[in-house]
Design a protein around this motif. Structure first.
Motif, PDB file in Angstrom:
ATOM      1  N   LEU A 225      -6.416  -7.437 -16.082  1.00 54.80           N
ATOM      2  CA  LEU A 225      -7.053  -6.509 -15.139  1.00 54.80           C
ATOM      3  C   LEU A 225      -6.585  -5.072 -15.360  1.00 54.80           C
ATOM      4  O   LEU A 225      -7.394  -4.145 -15.420  1.00 54.80           O
ATOM      5  CB  LEU A 225      -6.775  -6.945 -13.688  1.00 54.80           C
ATOM      6  N   ASP A 258       5.475  -3.018  -4.437  1.00 56.85           N
ATOM      7  CA  ASP A 258       4.422  -3.838  -3.838  1.00 56.85           C
ATOM      8  C   ASP A 258       3.569  -2.944  -2.935  1.00 56.85           C
ATOM      9  O   ASP A 258       4.097  -2.091  -2.223  1.00 56.85           O
ATOM     10  CB  ASP A 258       5.072  -4.960  -3.005  1.00 56.85           C
ATOM     11  N   ILE A 259       2.248  -3.123  -3.003  1.00 47.32           N
ATOM     12  CA  ILE A 259       1.367  -2.299  -2.149  1.00 47.32           C
ATOM     13  C   ILE A 259       1.413  -2.864  -0.730  1.00 47.32           C
ATOM     14  O   ILE A 259       1.245  -4.069  -0.534  1.00 47.32           O
ATOM     15  CB  ILE A 259      -0.088  -2.339  -2.668  1.00 47.32           C
ATOM     16  N   ASP A 260       1.652  -1.987   0.227  1.00 51.01           N
ATOM     17  CA  ASP A 260       1.681  -2.447   1.627  1.00 51.01           C
ATOM     18  C   ASP A 260       0.276  -2.818   2.092  1.00 51.01           C
ATOM     19  O   ASP A 260      -0.692  -2.090   1.808  1.00 51.01           O
ATOM     20  CB  ASP A 260       2.222  -1.329   2.540  1.00 51.01           C
ATOM     21  N   PHE A 262      -1.971  -4.832   1.233  1.00 47.50           N
ATOM     22  CA  PHE A 262      -3.037  -4.854   0.227  1.00 47.50           C
ATOM     23  C   PHE A 262      -4.140  -5.845   0.604  1.00 47.50           C
ATOM     24  O   PHE A 262      -5.319  -5.632   0.307  1.00 47.50           O
ATOM     25  CB  PHE A 262      -2.446  -5.193  -1.151  1.00 47.50           C
ATOM     26  N   LYS A 263      -3.715  -6.911   1.301  1.00 43.93           N
ATOM     27  CA  LYS A 263      -4.677  -7.919   1.753  1.00 43.93           C
ATOM     28  C   LYS A 263      -5.819  -7.260   2.542  1.00 43.93           C
ATOM     29  O   LYS A 263      -6.979  -7.625   2.417  1.00 43.93           O
ATOM     30  CB  LYS A 263      -3.946  -8.919   2.662  1.00 43.93           C
ATOM     31  N   LEU A 264      -5.425  -6.259   3.348  1.00 46.98           N
ATOM     32  CA  LEU A 264      -6.424  -5.564   4.188  1.00 46.98           C
ATOM     33  C   LEU A 264      -7.455  -4.819   3.343  1.00 46.98           C
ATOM     34  O   LEU A 264      -8.620  -4.718   3.722  1.00 46.98           O
ATOM     35  CB  LEU A 264      -5.735  -4.580   5.134  1.00 46.98           C
ATOM     36  N   ASN A 266      -8.579  -5.687   0.426  1.00 46.33           N
ATOM     37  CA  ASN A 266      -9.537  -6.713  -0.010  1.00 46.33           C
ATOM     38  C   ASN A 266     -10.490  -7.092   1.126  1.00 46.33           C
ATOM     39  O   ASN A 266     -11.702  -7.208   0.932  1.00 46.33           O
ATOM     40  CB  ASN A 266      -8.803  -7.976  -0.462  1.00 46.33           C
ATOM     41  N   ARG A 271     -13.038  -7.550  -2.632  1.00 43.52           N
ATOM     42  CA  ARG A 271     -12.079  -7.773  -3.719  1.00 43.52           C
ATOM     43  C   ARG A 271     -12.318  -6.871  -4.947  1.00 43.52           C
ATOM     44  O   ARG A 271     -11.363  -6.398  -5.562  1.00 43.52           O
ATOM     45  CB  ARG A 271     -12.114  -9.253  -4.114  1.00 43.52           C
ATOM     46  N   GLY A 274     -10.524  -3.894  -4.315  1.00 44.37           N
ATOM     47  CA  GLY A 274      -9.096  -4.217  -4.463  1.00 44.37           C
ATOM     48  C   GLY A 274      -8.692  -4.148  -5.935  1.00 44.37           C
ATOM     49  O   GLY A 274      -7.642  -3.590  -6.290  1.00 44.37           O
ATOM     50  N   ASP A 275      -9.550  -4.684  -6.810  1.00 45.91           N
ATOM     51  CA  ASP A 275      -9.272  -4.643  -8.262  1.00 45.91           C
ATOM     52  C   ASP A 275      -9.155  -3.195  -8.744  1.00 45.91           C
ATOM     53  O   ASP A 275      -8.266  -2.848  -9.523  1.00 45.91           O
ATOM     54  CB  ASP A 275     -10.404  -5.325  -9.045  1.00 45.91           C
ATOM     55  N   LEU A 278      -5.903  -1.693  -7.820  1.00 46.28           N
ATOM     56  CA  LEU A 278      -4.813  -2.148  -8.697  1.00 46.28           C
ATOM     57  C   LEU A 278      -4.858  -1.402 -10.033  1.00 46.28           C
ATOM     58  O   LEU A 278      -3.824  -0.973 -10.559  1.00 46.28           O
ATOM     59  CB  LEU A 278      -4.927  -3.664  -8.940  1.00 46.28           C
ATOM     60  N   ARG A 297       2.689  -5.497 -14.634  1.00 52.74           N
ATOM     61  CA  ARG A 297       2.200  -6.108 -13.390  1.00 52.74           C
ATOM     62  C   ARG A 297       2.737  -7.534 -13.383  1.00 52.74           C
ATOM     63  O   ARG A 297       2.416  -8.325 -14.259  1.00 52.74           O
ATOM     64  CB  ARG A 297       0.673  -6.120 -13.360  1.00 52.74           C
ATOM     65  N   GLN A 300      -0.084 -10.587  -8.507  1.00 49.70           N
ATOM     66  CA  GLN A 300      -0.855 -10.029  -7.382  1.00 49.70           C
ATOM     67  C   GLN A 300      -0.779  -8.499  -7.313  1.00 49.70           C
ATOM     68  O   GLN A 300      -1.209  -7.812  -8.225  1.00 49.70           O
ATOM     69  CB  GLN A 300      -0.384 -10.689  -6.087  1.00 49.70           C
ATOM     70  N   ASP A 301      -0.205  -7.980  -6.213  1.00 51.48           N
ATOM     71  CA  ASP A 301      -0.101  -6.514  -6.083  1.00 51.48           C
ATOM     72  C   ASP A 301       1.335  -6.058  -6.325  1.00 51.48           C
ATOM     73  O   ASP A 301       1.777  -5.067  -5.764  1.00 51.48           O
ATOM     74  CB  ASP A 301      -0.589  -6.055  -4.689  1.00 51.48           C
ATOM     75  N   SER A 372       9.927  -3.738   2.878  1.00 49.76           N
ATOM     76  CA  SER A 372       8.682  -4.202   3.493  1.00 49.76           C
ATOM     77  C   SER A 372       8.929  -4.594   4.957  1.00 49.76           C
ATOM     78  O   SER A 372       8.135  -4.263   5.846  1.00 49.76           O
ATOM     79  CB  SER A 372       8.169  -5.383   2.677  1.00 49.76           C
TER      80      SER A 372
HETATM   81  N1  LIG Z   1      -8.435  -7.575  -5.550  1.00 48.83           N
HETATM   82  C1  LIG Z   1      -7.457  -8.378  -5.964  1.00 48.83           C
HETATM   83  N2  LIG Z   1      -6.651  -8.962  -5.073  1.00 48.83           N
HETATM   84  C2  LIG Z   1      -5.660  -9.739  -5.522  1.00 48.83           C
HETATM   85  C3  LIG Z   1      -5.461  -9.976  -6.893  1.00 48.83           C
HETATM   86  N3  LIG Z   1      -4.376 -10.808  -7.024  1.00 48.83           N
HETATM   87  C4  LIG Z   1      -3.946 -11.069  -5.772  1.00 48.83           C
HETATM   88  N4  LIG Z   1      -4.695 -10.434  -4.861  1.00 48.83           N
HETATM   89  C5  LIG Z   1      -4.561 -10.447  -3.419  1.00 48.83           C
HETATM   90  O1  LIG Z   1      -3.426  -9.657  -3.100  1.00 48.83           O
HETATM   91  C6  LIG Z   1      -2.886 -10.079  -1.867  1.00 48.83           C
HETATM   92  C7  LIG Z   1      -1.387 -10.085  -2.037  1.00 48.83           C
HETATM   93  O2  LIG Z   1      -0.763 -10.673  -0.964  1.00 48.83           O
HETATM   94  P1  LIG Z   1       0.368  -9.958  -0.134  1.00 48.83           P
HETATM   95  O3  LIG Z   1       1.265  -9.185  -1.058  1.00 48.83           O
HETATM   96  O4  LIG Z   1       1.020 -11.016   0.707  1.00 48.83           O
HETATM   97  O5  LIG Z   1      -0.494  -9.041   0.775  1.00 48.83           O
HETATM   98  P2  LIG Z   1      -0.119  -7.677   1.478  1.00 48.83           P
HETATM   99  O6  LIG Z   1      -1.226  -7.435   2.424  1.00 48.83           O
HETATM  100  O7  LIG Z   1       0.132  -6.631   0.462  1.00 48.83           O
HETATM  101  O8  LIG Z   1       1.210  -8.016   2.259  1.00 48.83           O
HETATM  102  P3  LIG Z   1       2.489  -7.078   2.356  1.00 48.83           P
HETATM  103  O9  LIG Z   1       2.950  -6.915   0.920  1.00 48.83           O
HETATM  104  O10 LIG Z   1       3.466  -7.870   3.171  1.00 48.83           O
HETATM  105  O11 LIG Z   1       2.101  -5.796   2.984  1.00 48.83           O
HETATM  106  C8  LIG Z   1      -3.528 -11.432  -1.553  1.00 48.83           C
HETATM  107  O12 LIG Z   1      -4.476 -11.253  -0.547  1.00 48.83           O
HETATM  108  C9  LIG Z   1      -4.242 -11.810  -2.849  1.00 48.83           C
HETATM  109  O13 LIG Z   1      -5.445 -12.541  -2.631  1.00 48.83           O
HETATM  110  C10 LIG Z   1      -6.338  -9.356  -7.809  1.00 48.83           C
HETATM  111  O14 LIG Z   1      -6.231  -9.514  -9.028  1.00 48.83           O
HETATM  112  N5  LIG Z   1      -7.321  -8.569  -7.302  1.00 48.83           N
END
Ligand SMILES: Nc1nc2c(ncn2[C@@H]2O[C@H](COP(=O)(O)OP(=O)(O)OP(=O)(O)O)[C@@H](O)[C@H]2O)c(=O)[nH]1
Length: 382
Positions: A225, A258-260, A262-264, A266, A271, A274-275, A278, A297, A300-301, A372
């Motif tokens: 990615l 780590d991105i704070d 990041f789930k939000l 997406n 998504r 989200g990509d 990243l 990387r 995830q994030d 975090s």
């Molecule tokens: N768009 C995208 N999302 C991804 C990818 N890999 C993982 N994720 C998402 O990244 C998120 C990572 O999870 P967390 O690190 O727990 O989420 P967060 O919201 O950043 O949580 P905190 O780090 O505690 O703030 C999950 O929702 C995964 O589905 C990717 O390649 N692309």
């Protein structure tokens, strides 16, 4: 089908397995034939086969033309337990055989004193010729060999032709031809080509194999990615960078990011966005780090960096500046709206003694979790 014992010796009965071979098969030593299967028997009236059997002294793989004018492939192997040779004959013109040669992925050329008689498509492709026909029109393949390799090729040819049918010698050569450099391993052997003793050359394009291996290796160490290195790259290159760094008395520094929330991102934008975030962050990290740091990387994030700092303080300042750079670079959506990227960052410095990369990564990760848990958007050095 039955075995034909050709001598009265009891050894013939040991060869019942010849019946299971689909090719014509003959067991022999020094011209004396012990046994053959049904299809092998018909060959034994051919004087050429008999003389060929007498010359077998190594594993061979050659073509010959029978007295009926048909080309056959001859293969012999030494049967240790029977102290004799097994020679198998396979029709070279059996359906698809010619096609097989033509489509063989390894370049093949048959030539008589460098005048080409047969070549397959792979050979033509290797030398970037327009067609097999164009090649067969050439009086000599000398221009393909290149002048600097010509003396070696000539002496190799003469040696092979004088040493007989069964000489086969791999030669490693670097060819320069048509402006491109080729790294090849050449395998030459003498064949009987429609009654003429000529040379068959097969070429193993080592350079292409190395390129392929290099490509797979890159893929194995790259995150598709972001095009950054992946965890494997961090572990492998990080370990060697660490050694290098210690040898120069610099302070080895590991940074985990780590991105704070990041789930939000997406959830709110989808998504694919989200990509893009990243990828955007990867580009910022790489741009900031330049040649100074290994940027990967991990999952995830989560990203990890390794670099050699002048001092502990300089290392922490470097990380502070990095965060400021990212804080002031919001991600912009096509609509013009922006997404602020907030980061939690954990840092660890080499602690001396028997500290190692995985220990440093573990401490940086603990520091990140702390950052975090304290609400994010901050750096903690562990
Ligand atoms: N768009 C995208 N999302 C991804 C990818 N890999 C993982 N994720 C998402 O990244 C998120 C990572 O999870 P967390 O690190 O727990 O989420 P967060 O919201 O950043 O949580 P905190 O780090 O505690 O703030 C999950 O929702 C995964 O589905 C990717 O390649 N692309």
């Amino acid at each position: 089908m039955s075995i034909t014992p050709l001598t009265a010796q009891p050894v013939a009965t040991e060869f019942h397995w010849l019946n299971y071979l689909t090719d014509a098969a003959i067991v022999h030593l020094d011209g004396e034939v012990f046994a053959c299967n049904e299809s092998g028997r018909s060959f034994l009236s051919d004087p050429q086969v008999k003389s060929k059997l007498r010359t077998v002294s190594d594993v061979s793989n050659q073509l010959f033309v029978s007295d009926q004018g048909l080309p056959w492939m001859v293969e012999s192997k030494w049967l240790e337990q029977h102290q004799s040779w097994l020679t198998q004959l396979r029709p070279a013109l059996e359906p698809n055989f010619g096609q097989l040669l033509l489509e063989n992925p390894r370049p093949i050329l048959v030539h008589d004193n460098f005048k080409p008689l047969f070549a397959n498509q792979a050979y033509v492709d290797l030398f970037q010729l327009s067609s097999i026909k164009q090649l067969l029109k050439m009086d000599s393949i000398r221009p393909l060999i290149g002048e600097e390799h010509w003396p070696a090729a000539l002496s190799n040819y003469q040696q092979l032709m004088s040493d007989g049918y069964l000489v086969s010698e791999p030669v490693s050569v670097s060819w320069s031809c048509m402006g491109n450099k080729l790294q090849t391993r050449i395998h030459d052997f003498v064949v009987d080509w429609f009654g003429r003793r000529v040379l068959c050359t097969t070429i193993h394009d080592v350079g292409r194999d190395q390129n392929t291996i290099g490509r797979y290796r890159d893929m194995a160490f790259t995150d598709p990615l972001t095009r950054l290195g992946n965890r494997r790259r961090f572990d492998e290159q990080g370990a060697s960078d660490l050694l290098h760094c210690l040898n120069r008395n610099r302070v080895a520094t590991v940074v985990v990011i780590d991105i704070d929330r990041f789930k939000l991102v997406n959830q709110q934008y989808g998504r694919p966005v989200g990509d893009l975030v990243l990828q955007f962050l990867a580009k910022l990290l790489r741009g900031y780090a330049g040649e100074q740091a290994l940027v990967t990387r991990m999952k995830q994030d989560e990203f990890a960096l390794f670099f050699a700092a002048e001092s502990a303080q300089a290392g922490l300042e470097w990380v502070n500046h990095l965060k400021q750079r990212i804080d002031s670079s919001p991600f912009m959506l096509p609509s013009g709206a922006t997404i602020d990227i907030e980061l939690s960052i954990g840092v660890s410095l080499w602690s001396g003694g028997d500290d190692h990369l995985s220990g440093m990564h573990e401490r940086a990760t603990q520091a990140l979790v702390q950052a975090s848990e304290l609400g994010g958007n901050q750096i903690i050095a562990g």
